[in-house]
Design an enzyme around this catalytic site. Structure first.
Site, PDB file in Angstrom:
ATOM      1  CE  LYS A 112      -4.231  -2.083   1.633  1.00  0.00           C
ATOM      2  NZ  LYS A 112      -3.830  -3.502   1.704  1.00  0.00           N
TER       3      LYS A 112
HETATM    4  C1  LIG Z   1      -4.470  -4.600   1.020  1.00  0.00           C
HETATM    5  C2  LIG Z   1      -3.686  -5.863   0.902  1.00  0.00           C
HETATM    6  C3  LIG Z   1      -4.015  -6.877  -0.034  1.00  0.00           C
HETATM    7  C4  LIG Z   1      -5.237  -6.797  -0.937  1.00  0.00           C
HETATM    8  O1  LIG Z   1      -5.065  -5.886  -1.984  1.00  0.00           O
HETATM    9  P1  LIG Z   1      -6.326  -5.381  -2.859  1.00  0.00           P
HETATM   10  O2  LIG Z   1      -5.789  -4.303  -3.715  1.00  0.00           O
HETATM   11  O3  LIG Z   1      -7.328  -4.877  -1.849  1.00  0.00           O
HETATM   12  O4  LIG Z   1      -6.845  -6.543  -3.615  1.00  0.00           O
HETATM   13  C5  LIG Z   1      -3.198  -7.986  -0.115  1.00  0.00           C
HETATM   14  N1  LIG Z   1      -2.119  -8.127   0.695  1.00  0.00           N
HETATM   15  C6  LIG Z   1      -1.784  -7.189   1.611  1.00  0.00           C
HETATM   16  C7  LIG Z   1      -0.601  -7.432   2.481  1.00  0.00           C
HETATM   17  C8  LIG Z   1      -2.533  -6.025   1.747  1.00  0.00           C
HETATM   18  O5  LIG Z   1      -2.195  -5.105   2.668  1.00  0.00           O
END
Ligand SMILES: *Cc1c(COP(=O)(O)O)cnc(C)c1O
Length: 468
Positions: A112
């Site tokens: 993120k």
């Molecule tokens: C947010 C997250 C996901 C999921 O990603 P999306 O874009 O919501 O599909 C997967 N792995 C981790 C570690 C995350 O923080």
């Protein structure tokens, strides 16, 4: 570039207006009016550039004139400067024609950061030029909160309020949020669940008076700018591995469908991709859809991969928009019915076309630990539960054997040390910049699951109330 709503009834917006709006006024999501294309010569010209240079070129058509080109490039360089690997998003080879894309080298160790570090700077830039100031509001079950805080700390045009469920996030996750000593960061531990936190955030937005007075805005995963920033690393990885002269399959651990949708967007822009594998835990609404043709939500079950404990994947609506001929007026009523009934089929022909490109694979907690163990034994690579699901799903469903499989690692193993230790006997250490996380002082306010006190807290802090 202009942005249109997936439900066709909200105004068409410029990049900066779509950035600040987040969700469209008709309940839809903003998407670019057209898909920009990178030609094969364009892609070849990316080869050898730094991560930030490549990312700026890939994103430039989406930003259009909203940010001056030099300012934008400088912002992108600055966004990835603090990452702890010189490649920013390095690739590791796992097997013959099989790679891992490591997206955990940002300040909070989850993918993120790759979007939010840029989005925080974009908000600040756009707001400063408009002479405005806003308060960002965010409910988190763990990863989003810390990534958003790191992206917004000390930015002059922003305050950020993050609500997390007291006692229900891991110690590492909580400390990553509560040890940030910046006067514009405000943490609240809510005596309730993640759903309660989300409801409180929604209630504050729905209180128009309060929301206007505090200039509330959101940094949730439906903001277009987050998707845009994620498109970049698919190009970076593919070019490093030989695109446009080589074809790819991406395996992505999926919750809200944002990350895998960004990979799909890269394909629409011309990247040679044969298919996408969606990794899920037992909360496998997407996997069941691609297998059966019916999307049906179920109650959320807690797992070792909490960032994927999701039953409604908001960004899937953006994919549907393309498969409904980019006709928001047709898609709008379909989505409204789905939200009400919790089930939908989206048409057999459409499903068949989507299922040619997307395959799902669901991995339960036992199989996740097994995957962590086996991959570590075979390659020496320690994976967190989310990343292990992507690798396991990729191996299981990689149908285009001629294409190169790239699995996406979305969190550092030290974010989920217990699961990794259970699987391998090794407790992964936090990277140097977080090594003293457990010695840093924490700062947060504990509040009941009650709108009144939370609203008062926000008002007080925005009025300059002292930090507790
Ligand atoms: C947010 C997250 C996901 C999921 O990603 P999306 O874009 O919501 O599909 C997967 N792995 C981790 C570690 C995350 O923080």
């Amino acid at each position: 570039m202009n942005y249109v709503s997936t439900r066709g009834r909200a105004p068409v917006l410029s990049f900066d207006a779509a950035l600040l709006a987040g969700l469209a006024g008709d309940g839809g999501l903003y998407v670019p009016e057209t898909w920009p294309r990178l030609t094969r010569p364009d892609m070849r010209a990316l080869s050898g550039l730094s991560y930030a240079e490549m990312a700026a070129r890939v994103m430039a058509p989406f930003v259009g004139g909203a940010v001056a080109e030099d300012d934008f490039t400088a912002m992108v360089v600055d966004a990835y400067r603090g990452f702890d690997h010189p490649a920013v998003a390095p690739l590791t080879q796992l097997g013959r024609n099989q790679w891992l894309l490591e997206l955990f080298h940002g300040p909070t160790l989850s993918f993120k950061d790759y979007a939010l570090q840029l989005v925080g700077r974009l908000f600040d830039y756009v707001l400063a030029r408009r002479g405005e100031r806003i308060a960002l509001l965010c409910a988190t079950s763990g990863d989003t909160g810390s990534a958003a805080i790191e992206a917004c700390r000390d930015r002059a045009s922003l305050d950020i309020f993050v609500l997390h469920p007291k006692g229900r996030v891991s110690d590492v996750q909580r400390r990553q949020m509560t040890t940030v000593a910046s006067s514009n960061v405000h943490n609240v531990a809510v005596e309730g669940t993640f759903d309660d936190c989300q409801d409180l955030v929604k209630a504050m937005f729905n209180d128009r008076d309060f929301s206007d007075r505090c200039r509330l805005s959101a940094v949730n995963s439906i903001n277009w700018a987050r998707i845009m920033a994620q498109v970049a690393y698919y190009f970076v990885a593919a070019v490093a591995l030989g695109a446009p002269g080589r074809r790819f399959t991406f395996a992505v651990p999926t919750g809200n469908f944002g990350n895998v949708y960004a990979a799909y967007a890269a394909r629409r822009m011309g990247l040679p991709v044969d298919g996408f594998v969606i990794g899920s835990n037992v909360n496998d609404v997407l996997t069941r859809y691609f297998a059966s043709g019916e999307m049906r939500t179920a109650p959320v079950r807690p797992t070792l991969s909490p960032s994927m404990d999701i039953q409604v994947s908001s960004n899937f609506e953006r994919l549907l928009f393309d498969y409904y001929g980019r006709d928001g007026a047709r898609l709008g009523p379909v989505m409204e019915r789905f939200r009400k009934q919790g089930r939908a089929a989206f048409g057999k022909t459409r499903w068949r076309r989507m299922a040619r490109l997307f395959a799902g694979y669901s991995v339960d907690d036992e199989a996740t630990k097994m995957a962590i163990r086996v991959i570590h034994r075979q390659t020496g690579q320690l994976l967190d539960p989310h990343s292990a699901i992507a690798v396991a799903a990729g191996i299981a469903r990689h149908d285009h054997k001629a294409s190169t499989l790239v699995s996406v690692a979305t969190a550092h193993p030290a974010k989920f040390p217990q699961a990794v230790e259970d699987a391998t006997g090794i407790r992964p250490a936090l990277p140097a910049h977080l090594a003293n996380l457990f010695e840093r002082p924490e700062r947060f306010e504990t509040l009941p699951n009650d709108l009144g006190p939370v609203r008062d807290f926000v008002t007080r802090r925005l009025a300059g109330g002292t930090a507790s």
